[in-house]
Structures are given as structure tokens and as C-alpha cells.
Design a protein around this motif. Sequence first.
Motif, mmCIF file in Angstrom:
data_model
loop_
_atom_site.group_PDB
_atom_site.id
_atom_site.type_symbol
_atom_site.label_atom_id
_atom_site.label_comp_id
_atom_site.label_asym_id
_atom_site.label_seq_id
_atom_site.Cartn_x
_atom_site.Cartn_y
_atom_site.Cartn_z
ATOM 1 N N ASP A 149 1.120 -1.233 -0.023
ATOM 2 C CA ASP A 149 -0.353 0.307 -0.166
ATOM 3 C C ASP A 149 0.864 0.990 -0.092
ATOM 4 O O ASP A 149 1.286 1.669 -0.618
ATOM 5 N N PHE A 150 1.495 1.457 0.926
ATOM 6 C CA PHE A 150 2.547 2.990 1.210
ATOM 7 C C PHE A 150 3.450 2.453 -0.209
ATOM 8 O O PHE A 150 3.890 3.644 -0.877
ATOM 9 N N ILE A 151 4.334 1.014 -0.467
ATOM 10 C CA ILE A 151 4.541 2.074 -2.099
ATOM 11 C C ILE A 151 4.033 2.125 -3.013
ATOM 12 O O ILE A 151 5.011 3.628 -3.807
ATOM 13 N N TYR B 48 15.026 -0.959 1.808
ATOM 14 C CA TYR B 48 15.710 -1.490 0.709
ATOM 15 C C TYR B 48 14.625 -2.091 -0.624
ATOM 16 O O TYR B 48 15.297 -2.042 -1.763
ATOM 17 N N ARG B 49 13.212 -2.214 -0.646
ATOM 18 C CA ARG B 49 13.225 -2.577 -1.642
ATOM 19 C C ARG B 49 12.146 -0.854 -2.092
ATOM 20 O O ARG B 49 12.403 -1.237 -3.782
ATOM 21 N N ILE B 50 12.383 -0.197 -1.782
ATOM 22 C CA ILE B 50 12.102 1.450 -2.078
ATOM 23 C C ILE B 50 13.226 1.583 -2.943
ATOM 24 O O ILE B 50 13.122 2.422 -3.614
ATOM 25 N N ILE B 51 14.919 1.779 -2.317
ATOM 26 C CA ILE B 51 15.980 1.754 -2.977
ATOM 27 C C ILE B 51 16.605 1.256 -3.893
ATOM 28 O O ILE B 51 17.294 1.703 -4.622
ATOM 29 N N SER B 52 15.886 -0.391 -3.892
ATOM 30 C CA SER B 52 16.062 -0.793 -5.214
ATOM 31 C C SER B 52 15.588 -0.581 -6.156
ATOM 32 O O SER B 52 16.515 -0.994 -7.012
ATOM 33 N N GLU B 53 15.009 0.089 -6.314
ATOM 34 C CA GLU B 53 14.010 0.814 -7.785
ATOM 35 C C GLU B 53 15.364 1.589 -8.411
ATOM 36 O O GLU B 53 15.334 1.627 -9.828
#
Length: 218
Positions: free
Chosen positions: A131-133, A188-193
Motif C-alpha cells: 500500500d505504502f509503496i 531496501y525495496r524502495i531504494i532498490s528501484e
Amino acid sequence: LVQRPFNLPDSSVIRLTTARYFTPSGRSIQKPYDEGVAEYRKDLQKRLEHGELIYADSIHFPDSLRYLTNNKRLVYGGGGIMPDIFLPIDTLGTSDYYSRLSRRGVINSFTLDYMDNNRSRLKADFTTEDDFINKFVVDDDFMEKFIEHAEKEGVERDEEGLEASGDHIRVMLKAFIGRNLFDLNIYYRIISEVDRELQQAIQTMGDDMAFKNMLVSN
């Protein structure tokens, strides 16, 4: 190096080296300390000055570093390992403005203040990491509030720096807020993009034959 942290009574931590990393053919990926710690720490700056982190053809190895793997593949080592896939250092998003923000911890202090004032609402609006992402957006108004906070922390507004680093700052703000709302995993999920090395690794491992050949030849 493989290190194990030990917590000390004064809340500091000592990291003890317990092992080294080796490839399957026995090559250590660790650059040696033969010339001392001071020279070891200067290595990154020297490589930047020589262009080694920007242009692959600026990297030169002496014949003494030639190494044949178990499958007779010629590689070079001795100062760490030359990667199979070269990615130039990513200078996009970097600026003096972003460096000043980082040194003063402005992104961290802003997101902590934001969470203190909005935690209940955010928990209600975003019940899962997905949801947040998918729904949380660092819009222009949010950025203006961040810039105002930065000015209060002694980092003056810099339009040129914002032009260069604005997108990166937005990603980091979202990642820090996500971490405070959930845990380190979403950070890490966010910056991995925007992590080029990770994206290249995923692409390479997705090519089964090429990846298998790379592993065998090492």
C-alpha cells in the motif's frame, strides 16, 4: 571481509573479522593491506582520479595479476576482482547540496519529525508495505516542507542542487518514512528501484545460460 559485531557495555560496537570471501576457484575478493591501512583507504580516491570508476578502459592490470580459473579462463586479481560486468559509477543525483543534506542528517531528522506528527494517520492509510509503496507520493508540497526544514538546519536552498538531486531526495524521503512506518525491508525495496547495480544483477541472473557460464568460469 566477513565480520561479527560485538556489543560493548558503553553501547559501542567492535567488529571482528572472522573470515574472507573467496570465489569458487579460490580467489579472494579482498584487496590486500600490504601497503598499510592508510594506502588502502586512499585507493578509492586514486581510482576516481584515474577514471577507473567511470571508464572501463582506464583500468589496467599488470601481467603479474593474471590468473587462470579452474576452467582456464583468464582473469585478473590481486587488488580485489575486476567484475565480469562493468558499470560506471552513477553520478546522477549527486550534488554538493545532497552532500550537505547527508552530512547534517537532514533527511533523517525531517522524516523522524514527520513520523512523530503523522504516525497514526499513516498507519491508518497504509496497512501494508505494498500500500505504502504504491500510494505514498512525495509531491511538490512535501518537498517544499523538506527544503524549509533543511534551511532551518543550516542547508540553504540550492536550485541547481535540487535539479540534480531532487528525484534522489524524493526516493530517500519515501524510503526513510517507509522504514519508520514498517521496517528495514521496505527501505531496501524502495531504494532498490534506483539501484543500478542491483537491477543489472537481476537482469544478468535472469539470463540462465549467461549466468551459468559466468559462475562456471569463475
